[in-house]
Write a protein that holds these residues in place. Structure first.
Motif, PDB file in Angstrom:
ATOM      1  N   VAL A 660      23.589 -16.977  49.431  1.00 22.60           N
ATOM      2  CA  VAL A 660      23.861 -17.771  48.239  1.00 22.60           C
ATOM      3  C   VAL A 660      25.205 -17.363  47.632  1.00 22.60           C
ATOM      4  O   VAL A 660      26.032 -18.209  47.281  1.00 22.60           O
ATOM      5  N   LEU A 661      25.463 -16.041  47.540  1.00 24.71           N
ATOM      6  CA  LEU A 661      26.747 -15.578  46.987  1.00 24.71           C
ATOM      7  C   LEU A 661      27.899 -15.982  47.895  1.00 24.71           C
ATOM      8  O   LEU A 661      28.967 -16.379  47.428  1.00 24.71           O
ATOM      9  N   ASN A 662      27.694 -15.858  49.231  1.00 22.51           N
ATOM     10  CA  ASN A 662      28.733 -16.282  50.176  1.00 22.51           C
ATOM     11  C   ASN A 662      29.154 -17.719  49.905  1.00 22.51           C
ATOM     12  O   ASN A 662      30.332 -18.052  49.859  1.00 22.51           O
ATOM     13  N   GLN A 663      28.151 -18.594  49.754  1.00 19.63           N
ATOM     14  CA  GLN A 663      28.440 -20.001  49.506  1.00 19.63           C
ATOM     15  C   GLN A 663      29.068 -20.186  48.127  1.00 19.63           C
ATOM     16  O   GLN A 663      30.054 -20.912  47.963  1.00 19.63           O
ATOM     17  N   TYR A 664      28.526 -19.462  47.161  1.00 16.34           N
ATOM     18  CA  TYR A 664      28.976 -19.628  45.771  1.00 16.34           C
ATOM     19  C   TYR A 664      30.433 -19.205  45.620  1.00 16.34           C
ATOM     20  O   TYR A 664      31.216 -19.848  44.934  1.00 16.34           O
ATOM     21  N   PHE A 665      30.807 -18.124  46.317  1.00 13.34           N
ATOM     22  CA  PHE A 665      32.185 -17.630  46.213  1.00 13.34           C
ATOM     23  C   PHE A 665      33.067 -18.109  47.360  1.00 13.34           C
ATOM     24  O   PHE A 665      34.224 -17.692  47.471  1.00 13.34           O
ATOM     25  N   GLY A 666      32.502 -18.952  48.247  1.00 17.23           N
ATOM     26  CA  GLY A 666      33.293 -19.496  49.345  1.00 17.23           C
ATOM     27  C   GLY A 666      33.710 -18.457  50.369  1.00 17.23           C
ATOM     28  O   GLY A 666      34.858 -18.417  50.800  1.00 17.23           O
ATOM     29  N   LEU A 667      32.774 -17.618  50.766  1.00 14.29           N
ATOM     30  CA  LEU A 667      33.108 -16.503  51.650  1.00 14.29           C
ATOM     31  C   LEU A 667      32.604 -16.696  53.078  1.00 14.29           C
ATOM     32  O   LEU A 667      32.602 -15.761  53.875  1.00 14.29           O
ATOM     33  N   GLY A 668      32.146 -17.856  53.434  1.00 15.42           N
ATOM     34  CA  GLY A 668      31.681 -18.073  54.811  1.00 15.42           C
ATOM     35  C   GLY A 668      30.367 -17.373  55.067  1.00 15.42           C
ATOM     36  O   GLY A 668      29.472 -17.399  54.226  1.00 15.42           O
ATOM     37  N   ASN A 669      30.263 -16.756  56.247  1.00 16.02           N
ATOM     38  CA  ASN A 669      28.987 -16.140  56.628  1.00 16.02           C
ATOM     39  C   ASN A 669      29.059 -14.620  56.582  1.00 16.02           C
ATOM     40  O   ASN A 669      28.428 -13.928  57.383  1.00 16.02           O
ATOM     41  N   LEU A 670      29.835 -14.105  55.658  1.00 17.86           N
ATOM     42  CA  LEU A 670      30.072 -12.664  55.558  1.00 17.86           C
ATOM     43  C   LEU A 670      28.753 -11.877  55.516  1.00 17.86           C
ATOM     44  O   LEU A 670      27.856 -12.184  54.737  1.00 17.86           O
ATOM     45  N   ASN A 671      28.701 -10.817  56.378  1.00 15.91           N
ATOM     46  CA  ASN A 671      27.617  -9.826  56.349  1.00 15.91           C
ATOM     47  C   ASN A 671      26.215 -10.369  56.669  1.00 15.91           C
ATOM     48  O   ASN A 671      25.272  -9.585  56.718  1.00 15.91           O
ATOM     49  N   THR A 672      26.058 -11.682  56.861  1.00  8.43           N
ATOM     50  CA  THR A 672      24.698 -12.178  57.114  1.00  8.43           C
ATOM     51  C   THR A 672      24.312 -11.891  58.557  1.00  8.43           C
ATOM     52  O   THR A 672      25.133 -12.059  59.469  1.00  8.43           O
ATOM     53  N   PRO A 673      23.078 -11.462  58.786  1.00 10.03           N
ATOM     54  CA  PRO A 673      22.666 -11.044  60.128  1.00 10.03           C
ATOM     55  C   PRO A 673      22.588 -12.218  61.095  1.00 10.03           C
ATOM     56  O   PRO A 673      22.658 -12.046  62.292  1.00 10.03           O
ATOM     57  N   PHE A 674      22.452 -13.408  60.559  1.00  8.05           N
ATOM     58  CA  PHE A 674      22.275 -14.553  61.440  1.00  8.05           C
ATOM     59  C   PHE A 674      23.450 -15.508  61.328  1.00  8.05           C
ATOM     60  O   PHE A 674      23.382 -16.624  61.799  1.00  8.05           O
ATOM     61  N   GLY A 675      24.530 -15.030  60.692  1.00  7.06           N
ATOM     62  CA  GLY A 675      25.746 -15.845  60.616  1.00  7.06           C
ATOM     63  C   GLY A 675      25.496 -17.224  60.050  1.00  7.06           C
ATOM     64  O   GLY A 675      26.188 -18.170  60.366  1.00  7.06           O
ATOM     65  N   GLY A 676      24.471 -17.333  59.232  1.00 12.08           N
ATOM     66  CA  GLY A 676      24.190 -18.636  58.636  1.00 12.08           C
ATOM     67  C   GLY A 676      23.515 -19.591  59.591  1.00 12.08           C
ATOM     68  O   GLY A 676      23.167 -20.688  59.233  1.00 12.08           O
ATOM     69  N   GLN A 677      23.315 -19.140  60.847  1.00 17.19           N
ATOM     70  CA  GLN A 677      22.713 -20.032  61.838  1.00 17.19           C
ATOM     71  C   GLN A 677      21.211 -19.788  61.908  1.00 17.19           C
ATOM     72  O   GLN A 677      20.711 -18.762  61.453  1.00 17.19           O
ATOM     73  N   GLN A 678      20.536 -20.719  62.573  1.00 13.66           N
ATOM     74  CA  GLN A 678      19.115 -20.540  62.808  1.00 13.66           C
ATOM     75  C   GLN A 678      18.934 -19.373  63.776  1.00 13.66           C
ATOM     76  O   GLN A 678      19.617 -19.275  64.780  1.00 13.66           O
ATOM     77  N   VAL A 679      18.001 -18.489  63.441  1.00 14.81           N
ATOM     78  CA  VAL A 679      17.767 -17.327  64.289  1.00 14.81           C
ATOM     79  C   VAL A 679      16.715 -17.690  65.328  1.00 14.81           C
ATOM     80  O   VAL A 679      15.709 -18.286  65.012  1.00 14.81           O
ATOM     81  N   THR A 680      17.000 -17.321  66.582  1.00  9.62           N
ATOM     82  CA  THR A 680      15.984 -17.548  67.612  1.00  9.62           C
ATOM     83  C   THR A 680      15.389 -16.197  67.976  1.00  9.62           C
ATOM     84  O   THR A 680      16.082 -15.298  68.435  1.00  9.62           O
ATOM     85  N   GLY A 681      14.122 -16.058  67.764  1.00  9.77           N
ATOM     86  CA  GLY A 681      13.447 -14.813  68.105  1.00  9.77           C
ATOM     87  C   GLY A 681      13.805 -13.693  67.147  1.00  9.77           C
ATOM     88  O   GLY A 681      14.403 -13.895  66.098  1.00  9.77           O
TER      89      GLY A 681
END
Lengths: 701, 378
Positions: A660-681
């Motif tokens: 939410v903060l990444n989106q709010y501050f326009g920071l892309g997919n910083l530090n997220t474990p799934f890069g904002g993508q759907q996680v498989t497994g």
């Protein structure tokens, strides 16, 4: 001549008889056709003309940037005019559509017709299926001859272009129930009308609904319209448009990251399906995004609803989480360590803890029942305690502040009040305190004791009555005395335990365990208040309502509900206390803090607090909680969220907070474990799961 | 010779009849416009009956002298009784009553009781004309009552209340014309009414003596007094008819434009309730024109009756006159709410072959009698 006179009489008689008959008829015709014409004209018109409602399109719902979240679309619809149905038309229709829509069969169609019959509007056509695909329309047109009474026409249908996104806050619409009809009895609803069932669709029903128009039709005796010129038409007025405070991009980020996190957790073996999150504007209280899991697709609930959808959403199998509950406002969660900011404020305000106070955490508190800490923190001051979420420190801080003061601060931050958000179904948090516990429990246990004592006396009275020898009687009397003593002792222990506030209850309360439980929106509102220097703003979702011509009919802005005021006994006033707690919460995202990895090298300074709360289930399950606000020095966004039966907050709902903060501050997919993508497994692992904070059996002493 | 005979016909009478028949086809074309894929289906069938009826009337007018009927009246009486019995045995049931015999292959329901009316007129006229001057005492009337009772009872138990009433009117009317003493007839009539009143009183008393009427007949008989007491049931028909006639006003809504008729709010508007169609679409003006035509028809026939050469001829025409007059009063009266609803057609207007044939045969009899008002010498 006698004969002739008789014939003349006969002739006269017949002539006057004829005149009398025709005269009576003419007199009657004069009355009917010349004197009472208007009366009969009116009756003929009442037979001949009917007014059919023309349904008003519901108002749109748009986000703060104008993105459409709810609207109406024109679709092809199959409907049936019950009076015109003949022969095997229903069976033919079912056969023709069954391949494409397996839920539609002859019994289903018959049921819809029967329901409509009972609703008391047998004149109107009954919708069988909205939004019919083009190939089905073509198929039905080809077989038109076999389908008397079946109509294929255009229809307006509620549409939610974003699907499941924001489903709980938007809500859904459905056929009005008889209860709702009674509730809205003066508002011109009738059976068969649609009405908002939950969320904003329900909250703002009176605005969204619009005003139905009507179309005059000439009908025959069976109610079938026949062509006629010069009929009266009153066009419908579309409902008002809601302009929300929601930012749809942020909402989408919250929704997808929630789904990704839940999927990741399930991949790790957790049974994680439920959760909720809220993001608020710190300065105004405006809701920026809100989500709840499991969720639903409001498009699927637009009538007519098929059985599969009912089973999936409305009537899910027993034991599974209901998708229709907006957990952000309607579910209560123990706050866990996210409560420590409240405890910290109470401790500092009491003056019994200062910034110089240290506690030596050896992994276990030194007062009975000696609860353990989730780690061994060593010598710990206020800032370290907040950053590391040291339980021993906060249990001692709670002890020094006292349960009453903690409850007072929690009250100042609204945790025992509804936030007043403009959504139906908000639940109020449970905040316990020594006084409250006494008033609530005292009467209960007194009654319990009286009941037990009466039962005991009755039992022995009966036994004594049937006793025959003096020996039996004295034995029974001895038994009764002993039982009475044992009951008295049991009562004393229970009363003391349940009614009187126990020291361990303060320890529990201090770290967000025990009886206290709040809604995510309450927790988010408390974070907003803390970040806004004690000023609590009412959370709101609708900022403006415009009518169908674009004219503004209502505007909603920031509304301060309360400014926190606590008498501080120490060296700091309460503003300084809050500032100190904010400073300490910022420490939680420093590299050594509990959310350090989550915000490693993060360009915006974030203040946060993780939490894990025992769910009380048989397994060692916890709810992961997470609160944050940012930027730490001048906050604009506050967040609170929970995922049920999952990790410690940082490794579960923390990812949602980060996205939410990444989106709010326009920071892309910083530090997220799934890069904002759907996680498989479950392969994507970011950090080692933290050990569970509290071993099972904590309360068994 | 034929020329002389044709000259002997009453041109006024024929002209009025012709206008009525044209008006009939016109109003039927509107009343049945929405009833069949072929919009003229009913008009064509009715036109066929009119043509057949006119042929029958022509044959009856010219083929024999009506005095021949004296020789045939036993046979006619026998045929009538057989026809009425046949209805009861093989009759086609409609609305709880057996009233017609289906003729296979023609799609035509033969309404025996329609034909029975003209047959009883012929037979009774012959019977009475041979008993002139013998109708002064009750004992003289007894055989007349018996003679009439057989066909009357066969119609009554169908049950066909409307036609039964027509029979009673014909009975009294012809006896009156045959010279029966008026006081005697009044006593008979009063006695009959007293019996009916007594039967009703006993029926509604705690004794519940059964009536020879079905329940629906009784409630129909009463409901016309206040149709709004049962607006969806027995009163419905009357209310819709009143609305149709009343809403027509002076000018009417125009042919094909009556909402009560065209949208089917008024049931049976092409048969028993054809007058409501005239009232709604052609208004007071159209209804008035029809009444003037009917009045002229009856007045002309009356004049012809009293010019006939003998009592038999006068009784023949007189019977027909009483039949028509009662049909007109009862049928129109029922559509405007002053008579109970009984299913008897409006002469020359209601759709239906049996009725049209019967009435045109009656026309043939009238003309036969009138044409032979003076014995033709060859």
């Amino acid at each position: 001549m006698i004969v002739n006179r008789r014939l003349e009489n006969n002739q006269k008689f017949f002539k006057w008889l004829t005149i009398a008959v025709f005269g009576v008829i003419v007199v009657r015709l004069v009355t009917l056709q010349l004197l009472d014409t208007s009366k009969y004209r009116t009756e003929a018109a009442l037979n001949q003309f009917r007014f059919f409602p023309v349904l008003a399109p519901r108002g749109d719902i748009v986000d703060s940037k104008g993105t459409i979240l709810a609207s109406n679309k024109i679709v092809d619809a199959i409907s049936i005019v019950p009076q015109q149905i003949t022969g095997s038309a229903i069976d033919n229709l079912a056969t023709l559509v069954h391949d494409t829509y397996p839920d539609i069969d002859a019994p289903y169609i018959q049921k819809l017709l029967d329901d409509a019959q009972q609703s008391g509007q047998p004149d109107q056509s009954v919708v069988i299926k909205q939004d019919v695909s083009m190939d089905v329309v073509e198929r039905l047109e080809e077989h038109r001859q076999e389908l008397p009474g079946v109509q294929i026409g255009k229809s307006l249908v509620r549409e939610y272009p974003e699907g499941t996104v924001a489903s709980h806050l938007l809500g859904y619409i459905g056929d009005i129930s008889s209860d709702e009809l009674a509730q809205h009895q003066d508002e011109n609803y009738q059976l068969g009308d649609l009405i908002g069932k939950s969320g904003l669709e329900s909250q703002y029903e009176s605005y969204l609904r619009g005003r139905d128009g009507f179309q005059e039709e000439e009908v025959d005796v069976s109610g079938r319209p026949v062509p006629h010129a010069n009929l009266i038409t009153v066009p419908p007025v579309q409902g008002d448009k809601l302009v929300l405070t929601i930012d749809n991009n942020l909402q989408e980020t919250m929704d997808t990251s929630m789904d990704s996190t839940l999927k990741m957790l399930r991949g790790e073996g957790y049974d994680a399906v439920a959760g909720a999150a809220v993001a608020l504007d710190v300065k105004t209280g405006a809701v920026l995004a809100m989500t709840s899991r499991p969720n639903f697709d409001p498009n699927a609930l637009v009538p007519p609803v098929d059985d599969a959808t009912v089973r999936k959403y409305i009537d899910p199998p027993a034991g599974s989480a209901s998708p229709m509950i907006n957990r952000a406002i309607s579910s209560l969660y123990a706050p866990g360590s996210t409560f420590k900011a409240i405890t910290g404020m109470a401790a500092l305000a009491s003056g019994n803890i200062t910034l110089n106070t240290t506690v030596d955490c050896t992994g276990r508190y030194w007062f009975p029942p000696y609860p353990s800490c989730w780690e061994v923190d060593g010598v710990t001051n206020f800032f370290k305690a907040m950053a590391r979420s040291c339980d021993v420190y906060f249990m001692d801080a709670g002890r020094r502040a006292g349960a009453d003061l903690i409850a007072k601060v929690a009250h100042e931050f609204g945790l025992d009040q509804p936030t007043g958000i403009d959504l139906p179904g908000e639940v109020t948090g449970i905040l316990s305190s020594p006084d409250q516990q006494k008033t609530q429990q005292d009467l209960y246990w007194r009654k319990w004791y009286q009941g037990q004592e009466t039962a005991l006396n009755n039992k022995y009275t009966a036994l004594l009555a049937s006793a025959t020898t003096a020996q039996q009687k004295s034995d029974l009397l001895a038994q009764q005395k002993s039982a009475q003593l044992s009951l008295d002792e049991d009562y004393r222990i229970k009363y003391n335990f349940y009614v009187n506030w126990q020291p361990f209850e303060t320890f529990n309360m201090a770290i967000g365990q025990g009886a206290n439980a709040f809604t995510p929106i309450e927790i988010a509102n408390y974070v907003q208040q803390l970040a806004n220097n004690g000023q609590r703003m009412r959370p709101y979702l609708v900022q403006e309502i415009d009518d169908s011509s674009g004219k503004m009919v209502a505007k909603f802005g920031p509304q301060m509900v309360h400014s926190a005021a606590v008498d501080a006994a120490g060296t700091m006033d309460f503003n300084q206390v809050m500032a100190t707690v904010r400073q300490a919460m910022a420490g939680a995202t420093d590299p050594m803090g509990t959310s350090g990895l989550l915000f490693l090298n993060y360009p915006v300074k974030v203040a946060a607090k993780t939490g894990s709360a025992e769910t009380g289930g048989a397994q060692d399950l916890v709810n992961g909680l997470f609160i944050e606000y940012a930027p730490a020095n001048d906050p604009t966004i506050a967040f609170a969220g929970v995922i049920e039966t999952a990790h410690h907050g940082s490794d579960s709902i923390g990812y949602v907070g980060l996205s939410v903060l990444n989106q709010y501050f326009g920071l892309g997919n910083l530090n997220t474990p799934f890069g904002g993508q759907q996680v498989t497994g479950g392969a994507a692992k970011y950090s080692t799961p933290a050990p569970l904070e509290f071993p099972h059996g904590y309360f068994d002493f | 010779m034929l020329g002389r005979r044709l000259k002997g016909l009453d041109h006024n009478f024929l002209l009025v009849l012709g206008i009525i028949l044209v008006l009939n086809l016109l109003i039927l074309s509107s009343a049945t416009a929405n009833m069949n894929a072929d919009v003229l289906y009913y008009v064509k069938r009715q036109a066929l009956w009119i043509v057949l009826g006119l042929i029958a009337a022509g044959v009856i007018t010219f083929a024999f002298d009506y005095s021949k009927l004296h020789q045939w009246h036993h046979a006619i009486y026998a045929v009538m009784v057989v026809m009425l019995l046949a209805v009861l045995v093989v009759g086609h049931s409609a609305n709880g009553a057996q009233r017609s015999i289906q003729i296979p292959g023609l799609g035509f329901d033969l309404q025996s009781s329609e034909f029975a009316k003209i047959m009883i007129i012929v037979c009774f006229a012959s019977y009475l004309s041979r008993r002139q001057g013998e109708l002064q005492h009750l004992k003289d009337l007894a055989p007349c009552i018996l003679y009439f009772a057989v066909p009357f009872l066969l119609v009554f138990i169908q049950p066909d209340l409307g036609t039964s009433l027509v029979f009673i009117v014909i009975f009294f009317g012809m006896l009156y014309l045959a010279g029966a003493r008026s006081s005697l007839l009044l006593k008979l009539l009063g006695g009959g009414l007293a019996v009916i009143a007594l039967a009703l009183a006993l029926h509604f008393s705690p004794l519940h003596v059964p009536l020879p009427l079905k329940d629906y007949q009784l409630s129909r008989l009463v409901v016309f007094v206040n149709p709004y007491s049962d607006p969806q049931g027995d009163g419905y028909h009357i209310i819709q008819s009143l609305v149709a006639v009343g809403s027509g006003g002076f000018w009417g809504k125009g042919l094909y434009h009556g909402s009560q008729v065209q949208l089917n709010f008024l049931p049976e508007h092409h048969t028993d309730f054809i007058f409501s169609v005239i009232g709604e679409e052609l208004g007071f003006l159209g209804a008035g024109v029809l009444l003037v035509l009917y009045y002229n028809l009856i007045a002309r026939a009356q004049a012809m009756a009293f010019q006939s050469r003998d009592t038999f001829g006068r009784l023949l025409i007189g019977g027909v006159l009483f039949m028509w007059l009662f049909h007109i009063m009862e049928n129109i009266g029922m559509t405007i709410g002053i008579m109970p609803v009984t299913g008897i057609p409006l002469p020359f207007m209601s759709y239906g072959g049996s009725s049209m044939l019967t009435n045109l045969i009656a026309v043939g009899l009238i003309l036969n009698v009138y044409m032979r008002k003076e014995l033709l010498l060859f």
